[in-house]
Motif scaffolding. Structure first.
Motif, PDB file in Angstrom:
ATOM      1  N   THR A  83     -74.860 -63.057 -54.947  1.00 35.55           N
ATOM      2  CA  THR A  83     -76.284 -63.021 -55.279  1.00 35.55           C
ATOM      3  C   THR A  83     -77.078 -62.374 -54.155  1.00 35.55           C
ATOM      4  O   THR A  83     -77.938 -61.521 -54.397  1.00 35.55           O
ATOM      5  N   VAL A  84     -76.780 -62.759 -52.920  1.00 38.81           N
ATOM      6  CA  VAL A  84     -77.474 -62.174 -51.772  1.00 38.81           C
ATOM      7  C   VAL A  84     -77.137 -60.690 -51.639  1.00 38.81           C
ATOM      8  O   VAL A  84     -78.027 -59.860 -51.436  1.00 38.81           O
ATOM      9  N   VAL A  85     -75.865 -60.347 -51.775  1.00 40.68           N
ATOM     10  CA  VAL A  85     -75.447 -58.946 -51.653  1.00 40.68           C
ATOM     11  C   VAL A  85     -76.107 -58.081 -52.718  1.00 40.68           C
ATOM     12  O   VAL A  85     -76.630 -57.006 -52.427  1.00 40.68           O
ATOM     13  N   VAL A  86     -76.102 -58.562 -53.957  1.00 42.36           N
ATOM     14  CA  VAL A  86     -76.723 -57.790 -55.031  1.00 42.36           C
ATOM     15  C   VAL A  86     -78.214 -57.636 -54.772  1.00 42.36           C
ATOM     16  O   VAL A  86     -78.780 -56.544 -54.936  1.00 42.36           O
ATOM     17  N   GLY A  87     -78.861 -58.701 -54.353  1.00 40.97           N
ATOM     18  CA  GLY A  87     -80.293 -58.617 -54.050  1.00 40.97           C
ATOM     19  C   GLY A  87     -80.589 -57.634 -52.940  1.00 40.97           C
ATOM     20  O   GLY A  87     -81.524 -56.830 -53.034  1.00 40.97           O
ATOM     21  N   LEU A  88     -79.799 -57.668 -51.869  1.00 41.54           N
ATOM     22  CA  LEU A  88     -80.012 -56.728 -50.769  1.00 41.54           C
ATOM     23  C   LEU A  88     -79.739 -55.291 -51.181  1.00 41.54           C
ATOM     24  O   LEU A  88     -80.492 -54.379 -50.829  1.00 41.54           O
ATOM     25  N   LEU A  89     -78.656 -55.081 -51.918  1.00 45.80           N
ATOM     26  CA  LEU A  89     -78.337 -53.718 -52.342  1.00 45.80           C
ATOM     27  C   LEU A  89     -79.375 -53.160 -53.303  1.00 45.80           C
ATOM     28  O   LEU A  89     -79.704 -51.969 -53.254  1.00 45.80           O
ATOM     29  N   ARG A  90     -79.866 -54.005 -54.187  1.00 45.57           N
ATOM     30  CA  ARG A  90     -80.856 -53.532 -55.152  1.00 45.57           C
ATOM     31  C   ARG A  90     -82.194 -53.195 -54.487  1.00 45.57           C
ATOM     32  O   ARG A  90     -82.945 -52.368 -54.979  1.00 45.57           O
ATOM     33  N   ASN A  91     -82.512 -53.850 -53.385  1.00 47.82           N
ATOM     34  CA  ASN A  91     -83.815 -53.659 -52.752  1.00 47.82           C
ATOM     35  C   ASN A  91     -83.756 -52.874 -51.454  1.00 47.82           C
ATOM     36  O   ASN A  91     -84.790 -52.654 -50.829  1.00 47.82           O
TER      37      ASN A  91
ATOM     38  N   ARG B   4     -78.634 -41.714 -59.015  1.00 50.95           N
ATOM     39  CA  ARG B   4     -78.296 -42.295 -60.323  1.00 50.95           C
ATOM     40  C   ARG B   4     -77.051 -43.179 -60.232  1.00 50.95           C
ATOM     41  O   ARG B   4     -76.977 -44.227 -60.859  1.00 50.95           O
ATOM     42  N   ALA B   5     -76.078 -42.760 -59.435  1.00 46.49           N
ATOM     43  CA  ALA B   5     -74.842 -43.538 -59.299  1.00 46.49           C
ATOM     44  C   ALA B   5     -75.088 -44.869 -58.586  1.00 46.49           C
ATOM     45  O   ALA B   5     -74.458 -45.883 -58.916  1.00 46.49           O
ATOM     46  N   LEU B   6     -75.982 -44.894 -57.625  1.00 47.92           N
ATOM     47  CA  LEU B   6     -76.247 -46.117 -56.873  1.00 47.92           C
ATOM     48  C   LEU B   6     -76.903 -47.206 -57.723  1.00 47.92           C
ATOM     49  O   LEU B   6     -76.862 -48.374 -57.352  1.00 47.92           O
ATOM     50  N   ARG B   7     -77.481 -46.852 -58.840  1.00 47.35           N
ATOM     51  CA  ARG B   7     -78.057 -47.865 -59.730  1.00 47.35           C
ATOM     52  C   ARG B   7     -76.990 -48.814 -60.253  1.00 47.35           C
ATOM     53  O   ARG B   7     -77.271 -49.968 -60.547  1.00 47.35           O
ATOM     54  N   TYR B   8     -75.758 -48.326 -60.383  1.00 42.78           N
ATOM     55  CA  TYR B   8     -74.679 -49.119 -60.951  1.00 42.78           C
ATOM     56  C   TYR B   8     -73.758 -49.735 -59.895  1.00 42.78           C
ATOM     57  O   TYR B   8     -72.834 -50.461 -60.238  1.00 42.78           O
TER      58      TYR B   8
END
Length: 113
Positions: A14-22, A39-43
């Protein structure tokens, strides 16, 4: 795998996804990727999550075979299916993670009172 490790994995992801998304919200525009890389980094976060979780979730299917239905009682598989359904319909990864964690906890509490 004990439930403590599962909860730790959920929290870390959860923390990793949050940091990567922001992450790119705080980087200057001149350093941000453009074009196909953007575009690739969105996924990337969901791909990392899938790469870490799917082998653990699907391990039971490999040993049981597809002719047995006992894998439906596996908390990991049902939690993953709940997560996938919530993410599919709400497009909210954090809601999916919370739902998956809640389903896993509920099944674990029902199986081991």
């Amino acid at each position: 795998m004990s439930s403590g490790y599962v909860w730790l994995t959920i929290a870390v992801l959860t923390v990793v996804v949050g940091l990567l998304r922001n992450f790119f919200l705080f980087v200057p525009r001149s350093l941000q990727p453009r074009g196909a890389l953007e575009r690739a980094l969105r996924y990337a976060p969901i791909a990392a999550l899938a790469a870490l979780v799917f082998p653990e979730v699907l391990r039971e299917l490999r040993t049981l075979g597809f002719d047995q239905w006992s894998f439906l009682g596996d908390a990991r598989l049902l939690a993953a299916l709940a997560l996938a359904a919530v993410v599919k319909f709400t497009r909210n990864l954090f809601a999916g993670l919370a739902t998956g964690a809640a389903v896993f906890l509920l099944i674990q509490m029902l199986v081991r009172p």
